[in-house]
Design a protein around this motif. Structure first.
Motif, PDB file in Angstrom:
ATOM      1  N   MET B   1       0.835  -1.202   0.000  1.00 41.10           N
ATOM      2  CA  MET B   1       0.000   0.000   0.000  1.00 41.10           C
ATOM      3  C   MET B   1       0.874   1.259   0.000  1.00 41.10           C
ATOM      4  O   MET B   1       0.676   2.183  -0.777  1.00 41.10           O
ATOM      5  N   ASN B   4       2.205   2.106  -3.245  1.00 44.36           N
ATOM      6  CA  ASN B   4       1.318   2.832  -4.159  1.00 44.36           C
ATOM      7  C   ASN B   4       1.545   4.332  -4.076  1.00 44.36           C
ATOM      8  O   ASN B   4       1.566   5.040  -5.062  1.00 44.36           O
ATOM      9  N   VAL B   5       1.716   4.795  -2.859  1.00 43.75           N
ATOM     10  CA  VAL B   5       1.889   6.224  -2.662  1.00 43.75           C
ATOM     11  C   VAL B   5       3.278   6.662  -3.095  1.00 43.75           C
ATOM     12  O   VAL B   5       3.475   7.714  -3.677  1.00 43.75           O
ATOM     13  N   LEU B   6       4.236   5.819  -2.797  1.00 43.71           N
ATOM     14  CA  LEU B   6       5.609   6.264  -2.933  1.00 43.71           C
ATOM     15  C   LEU B   6       6.251   6.039  -4.295  1.00 43.71           C
ATOM     16  O   LEU B   6       7.246   6.656  -4.608  1.00 43.71           O
ATOM     17  N   GLU B   8       5.544   6.871  -7.247  1.00 42.67           N
ATOM     18  CA  GLU B   8       5.589   8.006  -8.166  1.00 42.67           C
ATOM     19  C   GLU B   8       6.720   8.951  -7.766  1.00 42.67           C
ATOM     20  O   GLU B   8       6.692   9.536  -6.697  1.00 42.67           O
ATOM     21  N   GLY B  10       7.360  11.468  -9.647  1.00 40.18           N
ATOM     22  CA  GLY B  10       6.904  12.738 -10.183  1.00 40.18           C
ATOM     23  C   GLY B  10       7.668  13.222 -11.397  1.00 40.18           C
ATOM     24  O   GLY B  10       7.450  14.316 -11.883  1.00 40.18           O
ATOM     25  N   GLY B  11       8.586  12.414 -11.890  1.00 37.05           N
ATOM     26  CA  GLY B  11       9.317  12.801 -13.093  1.00 37.05           C
ATOM     27  C   GLY B  11      10.099  14.090 -12.940  1.00 37.05           C
ATOM     28  O   GLY B  11      10.156  14.924 -13.840  1.00 37.05           O
ATOM     29  N   ILE B  12      10.734  14.250 -11.785  1.00 39.38           N
ATOM     30  CA  ILE B  12      11.435  15.511 -11.544  1.00 39.38           C
ATOM     31  C   ILE B  12      12.908  15.437 -11.914  1.00 39.38           C
ATOM     32  O   ILE B  12      13.687  16.315 -11.555  1.00 39.38           O
ATOM     33  N   PHE B  15      15.069  18.540 -12.586  1.00 41.41           N
ATOM     34  CA  PHE B  15      15.044  19.452 -11.438  1.00 41.41           C
ATOM     35  C   PHE B  15      15.976  18.945 -10.338  1.00 41.41           C
ATOM     36  O   PHE B  15      16.678  19.713  -9.692  1.00 41.41           O
ATOM     37  N   SER B  19      19.196  20.970  -9.024  1.00 43.38           N
ATOM     38  CA  SER B  19      19.250  21.425  -7.644  1.00 43.38           C
ATOM     39  C   SER B  19      20.477  20.906  -6.908  1.00 43.38           C
ATOM     40  O   SER B  19      21.092  21.629  -6.144  1.00 43.38           O
ATOM     41  N   LEU B  22      23.395  23.084  -8.030  1.00 39.16           N
ATOM     42  CA  LEU B  22      23.327  24.410  -7.424  1.00 39.16           C
ATOM     43  C   LEU B  22      23.723  24.347  -5.957  1.00 39.16           C
ATOM     44  O   LEU B  22      24.509  25.156  -5.465  1.00 39.16           O
ATOM     45  N   PHE B  23      23.179  23.352  -5.297  1.00 40.15           N
ATOM     46  CA  PHE B  23      23.435  23.215  -3.876  1.00 40.15           C
ATOM     47  C   PHE B  23      24.935  23.055  -3.615  1.00 40.15           C
ATOM     48  O   PHE B  23      25.523  23.745  -2.788  1.00 40.15           O
ATOM     49  N   PHE B  27      27.310  25.900  -1.789  1.00 43.08           N
ATOM     50  CA  PHE B  27      27.882  25.509  -0.514  1.00 43.08           C
ATOM     51  C   PHE B  27      29.405  25.581  -0.518  1.00 43.08           C
ATOM     52  O   PHE B  27      30.017  26.166   0.367  1.00 43.08           O
TER      53      PHE B  27
END
Lengths: 721, 66
Positions: B1, B4-6, B8, B10-12, B15, B19, B22-23, B27
């Motif tokens: 279960m 199911n949530v995790l 994805e 998100g196709g980032i 990004f 990031s 940049l980080f 730094f």
């Protein structure tokens, strides 16, 4: 060398000092009343204006924006002038800042008890006040940068960087999070919905803590600690690293407020990782503060101001270690929604912000009034009462939070919930709630003694409205051989730009993908917009501050799906402007409350929760049963919701009232069947409509449910997977 | 279960890469910067709050410390 003589403005500093003292008492008393209401639900005397739901935002706003806000301005207006060796840029702007800010607070103190709220935590104030905040903040920024511009000290001390970061970031946070479409003079809907609203809100909420409660106070620490101990900062190098690391990392950490929610996992992980990294700069700063006192600890014994400062910095260290720990997903799965969070924030508020403010006040009053502190003994009483009060507040809240968190998750050997009745877990906490009120009272007693001491100090001295000072004029030559940071830090403009970029990166990386990548919010076709009656019911839910005690976000744990039903999905919230996930469960989660009880149960429960749930600590809401539902604004509300993206058909405003009446009549019928006689035009009807709708849309595929206005199921539905 | 949530992400992808770069840059940049500072400058800055140019306070000194 051209030596100039000028005057520091003490008047506005004194005004902020008095304001912060008064608001401290007001804000904390509101908190105490709220605390008492949690074990004595009748303590609001059945007055709607001071029910817990409306009192809580009043308390948080008063403490954050009134007490800490005025304290912050007090410290900045005092230290900035001295660090820049210049009077504030413009006296009129200083006074607009003072009166404007305090007028906003008065507006908040009136509007929040009236139930005028957006429900977004620490951003509850409605749109006209939001605009006023933005304007006053711009005035503050002009005054800040103007003073920096006309300074006589070439180099910008690190405290000023913290002020600059505060000024810029708070402006960005406030504007982005407050984007809303008005539906009348005192009502608006967030332009964001559901998951996106949640992300923006907690990007704001977390960074309000970072850039309103932390960075300005760190700047003040870097000024007042060396000043009071008479010693230079332990390591200026460390303070530079502290600054850049802190502002850069802080801004990414917001999603740790949304762990295990329907927020996409990548954002949760990002929030968690950056939160853990935050320990480093935070502790670097704390140690830099404490080590500044090296060799001056004898002063700490004698000087009450330094005692407060040391505890403040230590509390900062504790809160900033605990925060990252709470951001670890496994810890958060236990702590979230419990009083543990309340303990955590009060370590910060009472310890860090509270004690640092009192420390500054004890330092400033004798200097503003050119006298000695009235009584060191009373200041010591204040210190010990405050410290003891903090202990009595925080320890019971840890106890309560962990107890309840564990009880929620406890299964019997047979695999059933050990405490299936939520109320059982609440009743365990009542003794802790009583102790918390004792702790709060001790703390407030200390504050009252402190105010008396400051008042007597003022009476025995003579106020010096302006302090004369001398400094050589600043020669604005080219930067020539200067290099690196030295060149940078003398250029306030460039420093500001870089700080802004540092701050924007984190926010942008989180927020942009959430809006541009469709896959982040999978749509669910059976999820439909709220009916007109439900819209009004939802607005009542917002007005009463139900979100302060009830979450609408079932996390994907067996302990939660067993108790509440199917876990919450991102796609279920696409029409929720604003989102109402909540962050505390003083009562049970309500996301799947729809259809769980008959309408009549809700009616009786709202009249007196103890009729249906003996021992409940929820306040009564008798006024909902008698007050007429206001429907004149319905067309404006529908239009505003359409503007923010809810697909009501064109011209629906004209039909909305009719639909509303139809649905209300159905509920009245249902109530009649439950032996309750009710009129269809009362507020309770709308609230019942909304509650019965909650979380039912995803079942539409399973159980036939025609239009949004269909009668709702009256039996308990098991949603367990 | 939970899966199911995790699952994805998100196709980032891009990004994420931007990031982290940049980080890392910001730094390291800040660290190098800091350690390039001269000792004399740091000493001046450390004690900046101690001199505020107040005429009266300098006359009265720290006599008002309780």
């Amino acid at each position: 060398m051209n030596i100039e003589t000028f005057k520091y403005d003490n008047r506005v500093v004194r005004a902020f000092a008095i304001a912060t003292s008064i608001w401290a008492v007001v804000g904390m008393l509101a908190g105490l009343l709220a605390a008492v209401e949690l074990f004595l639900p009748g303590a609001n005397l059945n007055l709607q204006y001071i029910t817990f739901g409306r009192l809580r935002p009043l308390h948080t706003n008063a403490v954050i924006f009134a007490f800490v806000g005025n304290g912050m301005f007090m410290g900045i207006y005092y230290s900035l002038q001295r660090l820049c060796k210049a009077r504030m840029f413009n006296d009129t702007l200083s006074w607009i800042n003072f009166w404007g800010w305090n007028a906003i607070i008065v507006a908040a103190a009136i509007s929040l008890p009236l139930g005028l709220t957006t429900s977004k935590e620490y951003a509850e104030l409605e749109w006209p006040i939001d605009i006023a905040i933005a304007l006053v903040w711009v005035v503050f920024c002009i005054n800040l940068f103007g003073t920096i511009w006309k300074r006589r000290e070439k180099h910008l001390y690190v405290a000023i960087w913290f002020y600059i970061a505060t000024a810029i970031t708070v402006a960005i946070l406030h504007i982005v999070n407050s984007l809303e479409v008005p539906a009348g003079a005192f009502k608006s809907y967030s332009i964001y919905a559901g998951v996106q609203d949640a992300l923006v809100q907690w990007w704001y909420g977390h960074n309000a803590v970072a850039f309103f409660l932390t960075t300005p106070y760190l700047g003040l620490m870097y000024y007042f600690l060396p000043k009071a101990s008479g010693r230079p900062v332990f390591s200026y190098r460390l303070s530079i690293i502290h600054f850049w690391a802190l502002i850069f990392i802080y801004i990414w950490a917001g999603p740790h407020h949304l762990l295990y929610t329907a927020l996409p996992d990548w954002a949760q992980s990002l929030g968690m990782a950056f939160s853990i990294m935050l320990v480093a700069p935070s502790w670097g700063g704390m140690l830099n503060g404490l080590l500044t006192l090296r060799g001056a600890w004898d002063k700490v014994r004698q000087e009450p101001m330094l005692k407060f400062m040391v505890v403040a910095v230590t509390a900062y260290g504790m809160a900033t270690l605990e925060g990252p720990m709470l951001s670890i997903k496994s810890v958060n799965s236990l702590s979230h929604y419990t009083d543990w969070t309340i303990a955590h924030v009060h370590t910060g508020a009472l310890g860090w912000n509270g004690f640092l403010t009192f420390s500054m006040l004890y330092w400033l009053f004798p200097r503003l009034y050119r006298t000695d502190l009235y009584s060191v003994k009373l200041a010591n009483w204040h210190f010990w009462l405050g410290l003891l009060g903090m202990m009595f507040y925080v320890v019971p809240m840890y106890w309560s939070g962990i107890t309840q968190g564990l009880m929620w998750k406890q299964f019997t050997p047979d695999g059933f919930l050990q405490y299936p009745n939520f109320l059982e877990t609440v009743l365990q906490l009542i003794p802790m709630y009583r102790l918390r009120a004792v702790g709060g009272s001790l703390y407030i007693l200390g504050v009252l003694i402190g105010c008396y001491n400051l008042y007597k100090t003022a009476r025995q001295g003579r106020f010096e409205p302006d302090t004369e000072a001398q400094a050589p004029a600043l020669e604005r030559s080219g930067h020539g051989a200067e290099s690196g940071h030295r060149w940078l830090e003398s250029k306030a403009g460039l420093l500001s730009v870089l700080a802004t970029v540092a701050v924007l990166i984190g926010g942008a990386v989180e927020i942009i993908p959430m809006f541009v990548i469709q896959g982040n919010v999978p749509t669910i076709s059976s999820v439909k917009p709220y009916s007109p009656l439900e819209v009004l019911g939802r607005d009542l839910y917002i007005r009463e501050g139900c979100v302060g005690c009830h979450s609408q976000m079932i996390r994907p744990f067996r302990s939660e799906t067993e108790r509440y039903g199917e876990y919450s999905k991102a796609g279920e919230f696409v029409y929720d402007h604003p989102f109402l996930w909540g962050s505390k469960r003083t009562g049970p989660d309500l996301h799947r409350i729809g259809g769980k009880y008959p309408d009549a149960w809700h009616y009786n429960h709202m009249d007196d929760p103890r009729l249906t749930s003996p021992g409940s600590i929820m306040p009564r809401y008798p006024w909902l049963l008698t007050q007429k539902l206001e429907t004149n604004s319905l067309p404006a509300r529908i239009a505003a919701l359409r503007k923010v993206g809810v697909p009501y058909p064109a011209g629906y405003e004209a039909r909305a009232q009719k639909d509303l009446e139809k649905q209300a009549a159905t509920i009245v019928q249902n109530l009649k069947a439950g032996m309750v006689k009710a009129e269809s035009n009362r507020e309770i009807i709308a609230l019942i409509a909304y509650l019965q709708r909650l979380g039912t849309d995803i079942k539409a595929g399973q159980a036939p449910k025609t239009a949004d206005l269909a009668p709702l199921p009256q039996t308990t539905v098991s949603l367990n997977p | 279960m939970i899966q199911n949530v995790l699952k994805e992400t998100g196709g980032i992808g891009l990004f994420g890469i931007i990031s982290i770069c940049l980080f890392f840059t910001v730094f390291t940049g800040a660290l190098i910067w800091t350690f390039l500072q001269k000792k004399s400058f740091l000493t001046t800055m450390e004690s900046l709050p101690l001199s505020d140019g107040e005429i009266t306070s300098e006359l009265k000194g720290e006599a008002h410390h309780e």
